[in-house]
Design a protein around this motif. Sequence first.
Motif, mmCIF file in Angstrom:
data_model
loop_
_atom_site.group_PDB
_atom_site.id
_atom_site.type_symbol
_atom_site.label_atom_id
_atom_site.label_comp_id
_atom_site.label_asym_id
_atom_site.label_seq_id
_atom_site.Cartn_x
_atom_site.Cartn_y
_atom_site.Cartn_z
ATOM 1 N N LEU A 119 92.553 -21.628 51.264
ATOM 2 C CA LEU A 119 92.026 -20.393 50.676
ATOM 3 C C LEU A 119 92.446 -19.175 51.505
ATOM 4 C CD1 LEU A 119 90.275 -18.871 48.603
ATOM 5 C CD2 LEU A 119 88.430 -19.032 50.236
ATOM 6 N N PRO A 146 82.058 -16.588 57.024
ATOM 7 C CA PRO A 146 81.925 -17.904 56.391
ATOM 8 C C PRO A 146 83.196 -18.737 56.532
ATOM 9 C CG PRO A 146 81.204 -16.150 54.939
ATOM 10 C CD PRO A 146 81.790 -15.489 56.132
ATOM 11 N N LEU A 147 82.974 -19.995 56.745
ATOM 12 C CA LEU A 147 84.114 -20.910 56.877
ATOM 13 C C LEU A 147 84.710 -21.164 55.495
ATOM 14 C CD1 LEU A 147 85.552 -22.714 59.001
ATOM 15 C CD2 LEU A 147 84.080 -24.569 58.200
ATOM 16 N N THR A 148 85.998 -20.998 55.397
ATOM 17 C CA THR A 148 86.692 -21.348 54.159
ATOM 18 C C THR A 148 87.867 -22.243 54.542
ATOM 19 O OG1 THR A 148 88.098 -19.403 54.322
ATOM 20 C CG2 THR A 148 86.120 -19.169 53.012
ATOM 21 N N SER A 149 88.491 -22.811 53.541
ATOM 22 C CA SER A 149 89.606 -23.712 53.843
ATOM 23 C C SER A 149 90.829 -22.906 54.269
ATOM 24 C CB SER A 149 89.946 -24.542 52.612
ATOM 25 O OG SER A 149 90.451 -23.694 51.608
ATOM 26 N N GLY A 150 91.703 -23.570 55.006
ATOM 27 C CA GLY A 150 92.970 -22.938 55.361
ATOM 28 C C GLY A 150 93.759 -22.585 54.105
ATOM 29 N N GLN A 163 86.657 -11.219 57.380
ATOM 30 C CA GLN A 163 85.654 -11.573 56.362
ATOM 31 C C GLN A 163 85.327 -13.052 56.391
ATOM 32 O OE1 GLN A 163 86.465 -10.518 52.266
ATOM 33 N NE2 GLN A 163 87.594 -8.749 52.943
ATOM 34 N N VAL A 164 86.348 -13.853 56.583
ATOM 35 C CA VAL A 164 86.175 -15.307 56.515
ATOM 36 C C VAL A 164 86.879 -15.930 57.717
ATOM 37 C CG1 VAL A 164 86.015 -15.382 53.999
ATOM 38 C CG2 VAL A 164 88.251 -15.575 55.082
ATOM 39 N N VAL A 196 79.392 -19.407 60.841
ATOM 40 C CA VAL A 196 78.155 -18.844 60.297
ATOM 41 C C VAL A 196 77.532 -17.880 61.301
ATOM 42 C CG1 VAL A 196 75.812 -19.410 59.558
ATOM 43 C CG2 VAL A 196 77.736 -20.813 58.804
ATOM 44 N N SER A 209 88.612 -19.898 59.217
ATOM 45 C CA SER A 209 89.029 -21.254 58.840
ATOM 46 C C SER A 209 89.119 -22.089 60.102
ATOM 47 C CB SER A 209 90.370 -21.222 58.110
ATOM 48 O OG SER A 209 91.429 -21.224 59.030
ATOM 49 N N MET A 210 89.184 -23.372 59.887
ATOM 50 C CA MET A 210 89.233 -24.292 61.034
ATOM 51 C C MET A 210 90.518 -24.112 61.836
ATOM 52 S SD MET A 210 86.467 -26.080 61.102
ATOM 53 C CE MET A 210 86.913 -27.467 62.137
ATOM 54 N N TYR A 224 94.518 -16.166 50.069
ATOM 55 C CA TYR A 224 93.920 -14.828 50.157
ATOM 56 C C TYR A 224 94.900 -13.866 50.844
ATOM 57 C CZ TYR A 224 89.875 -11.631 50.804
ATOM 58 O OH TYR A 224 88.990 -10.582 50.772
#
Lengths: 358, 275
Positions: free
Chosen positions: B128, B122-126, B101-102, B117, B104-105, B132
């Motif tokens: 998050l 979608p990029l989220t923070s590590g 779903q998401v 993208v 991270s870097m 999650y």
Amino acid sequence: MKNPYSDLAPSAFWKTGVVQTDKTLWPDLFVPKFAIEPETRVATAGSCFAQRIRQALADQNMPILDVEPAPEALQEDLAREFGYGLHSARYGNIYTPRQLLELLQDVQTGTVREELIWQRKGRFFDMLRPNVEPDGCASVREVLELRRLHLARLRGLFETTDVFVFTLGLTEAWLHGPTGRCLPVAPGVIAGEYDPGTYRFHNFSHSELLKDLKAIRATLRQFHKKIKIILTTSPVPITATASGDHVLNASTYTKSTLRSVAGEMAMRFNNVDYFPGYEIVTTWARDGMAYQDNLRSIRPEVVADVMAVFLDAYGLRDTQDSARRDAEDPAPAEDPEYLDGQEDDLVCEESLIEALQK
Amino acid sequence: MTLPAKTVCVLGNSHMAAFVTASDQWAARWPEMRFIPFGAHGKSLECYRVEEGALVSDDAEARARLLALTGQDRLDLAGIDAFVVTGLQFSIFAPVRVFNQVSSMALPSVAGHRDAVERNRPLTSGALTEAYCRERLRATLGYRLARDLAQAGAAPVFLASQPRPAVSAREQGYKFAGFTRLHERGDGIWLSQEYDRIARRICRAAGVRYLAQPPRTIRDGLFTKYKFMRGSLRLAKAGNIRHPVDDVIHANADFARLMIDQLAAALDLSIVPAE
């Protein structure tokens, strides 16, 4: 004998407009300049109180824009902790017009600055929205990439928004000296450290606010020519002041100046309206206290009244549904635990200042 | 001199079968351990709760299932020296779902927000993604049961990772498309390490000890080698009923033997290799 007041509506007179009126529905208090239809694309931003407006509209199944929605299966509490679902994007609370203006300019230019990062215990925080990552980021690069994505998403937001609701919260702000940027929260509250040589306090004047709001309007129109703006003033008093003045004086200055400048914007521009939520909460004409015991948080039933006036003015309120909900859940207004829990319902950086009081 | 055997209760769902089989097949390998099973298919254990020193249920159907399979429909916690919770959704499936779903870097395949993208993640923070994953793993029945057991008594509780799917899962199309995508992007090994790290961390916080899938059973981070899946048995009173050949979820007794070896080491009990 005829005079200029003789043919005015009852709402123009204190006696009929306030003393004798229905102080829940407040007829004619808000007559919108433009319509919001069920399919109108609405975006919200602003201080903590803006979260209430977003929620009320979302509860009516309005298509509230959200360009950075929470991952599908993320629990609501965790999502909120990470700044999802509070506004139309993860920009966190935007307390001052200057903050919004600078954000819009960043979106236009794609500007992302490495100087605008705070540190705390080896973690890195975006100074312009530090609360959306409560644990910070692992690296400067991660902050910058997340910000780039955020700005890209915001471009899409502003290009598609029909009505932008902006709740004005503060006149007081902290500016980052090297860049001049206006911050949502004082250094050292969430991360970073206060250094008087790097940060300076600023209390925006009416003329500065007006200039910024005009620039916001112009910039938003560059994204979407037909965009309309609704301004509101948060009725939540300020948590603390760095102005040197007594907090009561400072709060009164803040709220009255924001109210005044919002009114002036609405008087000057056809595509700007003012919603008097501030008046509904703060008027001494109301029956019963508007505020909770801390004299800051607004009682949930008062928030509901405010939002009902807003929704009724646009013909958006599903009264049957509301009545059903009220009947099913009579507890909120009465149950002290429920009231105590209300503050947690909003995500407010500003209130963190109080927690740090010595 | 042989010490008195420690009673180890294995709790779980269909994944419990591999442990039961291994403990029967190689009983002499762990002379200081005596295993008792307590569980049933699916989410039967969802209906159970810890109450006054026992695992009990008001659900007649669940109790009947456990009684039929294990000979008991309640479990007295006293007298048990260790608990092992197996299966019950505590698995790498949770972080795989998150990272489909998401992104991270931290993912090796993500160079910046544009990659994310373009791939519709979608990029989220590590921070998050970790939160999650923690949330998803904590929501599993396996975690909740292990946590409740740990809170209830003094005996150590182990939470065993459900096996990663078989390598052949890649051939099963959409059902395992998320695994295949992560593998093809080169994120498998990183995700595998991340899963074990997060699992260990949340278990420690709950007073539970995490039993990771043994590295030698893992292929490319996300999958279990065929030799540890082939011939896996169903959880059935009759025993010796194999899963269908295309089953990619259940491990065999060889896999469970390695898991029990880890358990024995953690409990400081002897392992007697076969001659």
